[in-house]
Scaffold this active site. Structure first.
Site, PDB file in Angstrom:
ATOM      1  N   GLU A  98       0.845  -1.206   0.000  1.00 20.97           N
ATOM      2  CA  GLU A  98       0.000   0.000   0.000  1.00 20.97           C
ATOM      3  C   GLU A  98       0.874   1.247   0.000  1.00 20.97           C
ATOM      4  OE1 GLU A  98      -2.580   1.698  -0.214  1.00 20.97           O
ATOM      5  OE2 GLU A  98      -4.169   1.200   1.186  1.00 20.97           O
ATOM      6  N   ASP A  99       0.356   2.351  -0.501  1.00 26.50           N
ATOM      7  CA  ASP A  99       1.102   3.605  -0.402  1.00 26.50           C
ATOM      8  C   ASP A  99       0.910   4.258   0.967  1.00 26.50           C
ATOM      9  OD1 ASP A  99      -1.571   4.195  -0.917  1.00 26.50           O
ATOM     10  OD2 ASP A  99      -1.193   5.702  -2.444  1.00 26.50           O
ATOM     11  N   ASP A 102      -4.793   5.604   5.744  1.00 26.88           N
ATOM     12  CA  ASP A 102      -5.392   6.805   6.332  1.00 26.88           C
ATOM     13  C   ASP A 102      -6.520   6.356   7.265  1.00 26.88           C
ATOM     14  OD1 ASP A 102      -6.393   9.311   6.872  1.00 26.88           O
ATOM     15  OD2 ASP A 102      -6.867   9.840   4.811  1.00 26.88           O
ATOM     16  N   PHE A 151      -2.464  15.967   4.035  1.00 29.61           N
ATOM     17  CA  PHE A 151      -2.602  15.300   2.750  1.00 29.61           C
ATOM     18  C   PHE A 151      -1.251  15.306   2.052  1.00 29.61           C
ATOM     19  CE2 PHE A 151      -3.897  14.291  -1.528  1.00 29.61           C
ATOM     20  CZ  PHE A 151      -4.819  13.288  -1.277  1.00 29.61           C
ATOM     21  N   ARG A 164       2.231  12.288  -8.836  1.00 29.29           N
ATOM     22  CA  ARG A 164       2.677  10.914  -8.594  1.00 29.29           C
ATOM     23  C   ARG A 164       4.160  10.714  -8.910  1.00 29.29           C
ATOM     24  NH1 ARG A 164      -1.724   7.611  -7.521  1.00 29.29           N
ATOM     25  NH2 ARG A 164      -3.639   8.032  -8.661  1.00 29.29           N
TER      26      ARG A 164
HETATM   27  P1  IMP Z   1      -8.008   4.960   3.545  1.00 32.11           P
HETATM   28  O1  IMP Z   1      -8.964   3.996   2.949  1.00 32.11           O
HETATM   29  O2  IMP Z   1      -8.672   6.155   4.169  1.00 32.11           O
HETATM   30  O3  IMP Z   1      -7.018   4.304   4.502  1.00 32.11           O
HETATM   31  O4  IMP Z   1      -7.178   5.601   2.352  1.00 32.11           O
HETATM   32  C1  IMP Z   1      -6.269   4.850   1.649  1.00 32.11           C
HETATM   33  C2  IMP Z   1      -6.084   5.341   0.234  1.00 32.11           C
HETATM   34  O5  IMP Z   1      -6.470   6.708   0.081  1.00 32.11           O
HETATM   35  C3  IMP Z   1      -4.613   5.278  -0.120  1.00 32.11           C
HETATM   36  O6  IMP Z   1      -4.321   4.066  -0.777  1.00 32.11           O
HETATM   37  C4  IMP Z   1      -4.420   6.485  -1.002  1.00 32.11           C
HETATM   38  O7  IMP Z   1      -4.636   6.160  -2.362  1.00 32.11           O
HETATM   39  C5  IMP Z   1      -5.472   7.464  -0.548  1.00 32.11           C
HETATM   40  N1  IMP Z   1      -4.930   8.423   0.422  1.00 32.11           N
HETATM   41  C6  IMP Z   1      -5.136   8.483   1.750  1.00 32.11           C
HETATM   42  N2  IMP Z   1      -4.469   9.493   2.326  1.00 32.11           N
HETATM   43  C7  IMP Z   1      -3.800  10.100   1.309  1.00 32.11           C
HETATM   44  C8  IMP Z   1      -2.873  11.214   1.254  1.00 32.11           C
HETATM   45  O8  IMP Z   1      -2.528  11.865   2.242  1.00 32.11           O
HETATM   46  N3  IMP Z   1      -2.400  11.516   0.018  1.00 32.11           N
HETATM   47  C9  IMP Z   1      -2.727  10.827  -1.109  1.00 32.11           C
HETATM   48  N4  IMP Z   1      -3.555   9.782  -1.096  1.00 32.11           N
HETATM   49  C10 IMP Z   1      -4.097   9.412   0.102  1.00 32.11           C
HETATM   50 MG    MG Z   2      -5.046   7.970  -4.554  1.00 34.27          MG
END
Ligand code: IMP
Ligand code: MG
Length: 173
Positions: A98-99, A102, A151, A164
């Protein structure tokens, strides 16, 4: 691009060093092989490409495409699978790359789905973790950096598909 980055949170050298050490951790964690690295696109394309070059054990690689965010900076809570890996997960040590974690919603959905396919094991490796997700049923085993609650963009992470390609992780103004 429209927007500019505010400040660099993790620079190229910090990322390179941490990715190399994550690769070593992963190598020692899978002594018996059968490792399948699942790169979650698009966000982890750069991270996964660098990471696998530091993993010393034999592995296979496939991709998942999931969309959870639109063009804004808050979680939609919707996780759609746009590409499903063709590789059979059964009996494999699956490592989901995963990147950023959040809210943890994306991970929650994806790990639930992957577990229905009878992998030998399932672990998650994320470059960045905001430590916000409190209800994660599946803990994240490999974390690159604890990320600030901002963010972030770059090194694969986007804002409305921009940034990216930049080689560092930065926050948006
Ligand atoms: P989650 O489902 O809220 O944990 O979000 C996960 C996904 O949202 C990641 O795989 C990212 O693609 C995107 N994401 C969450 N936070 C960020 C951020 O700070 N910058 C860019 N993408 C984010
Ligand atoms: Mg994204």
């Amino acid at each position: 691009m429209g927007r500019a980055v505010k400040h660099i949170a993790f620079d190229e050298q910090q990322i390179a060093e941490r990715v190399a050490s994550l690769g070593r951790e992963i190598t020692t964690a899978y002594p018996d092989g059968d490792l399948l690295v699942l790169c979650l696109l698009k966000g982890s394309f750069m991270f996964a490409a660098d990471l696998v070059r530091h993993i010393g054990c034999p592995l296979q690689l496939d991709f998942i495409v999931a969309a959870s965010y639109g063009a804004n900076t808050t979680s939609s809570g919707n996780v759609r699978l746009l590409y499903d890996p063709e590789t059979n997960l059964e009996g494999k040590h699956v490592l989901l790359v995963e990147d950023i974690v959040d809210s943890g919603r994306t991970l929650q959905k994806l790990t639930e789905l992957m577990l229905t396919r009878s992998p030998k094991s399932l672990e998650v490796c994320t470059l960045l973790h905001k430590q916000i997700a409190v209800h994660l049923r599946h803990p994240v085993k490999f974390v690159g950096f604890h990320a600030p609650a901002e963010f972030l963009v770059g090194y694969g992470l986007d804002h409305a598909e921009n940034f990216r390609h930049v080689p560092y992780v930065a926050s948006l103004a």
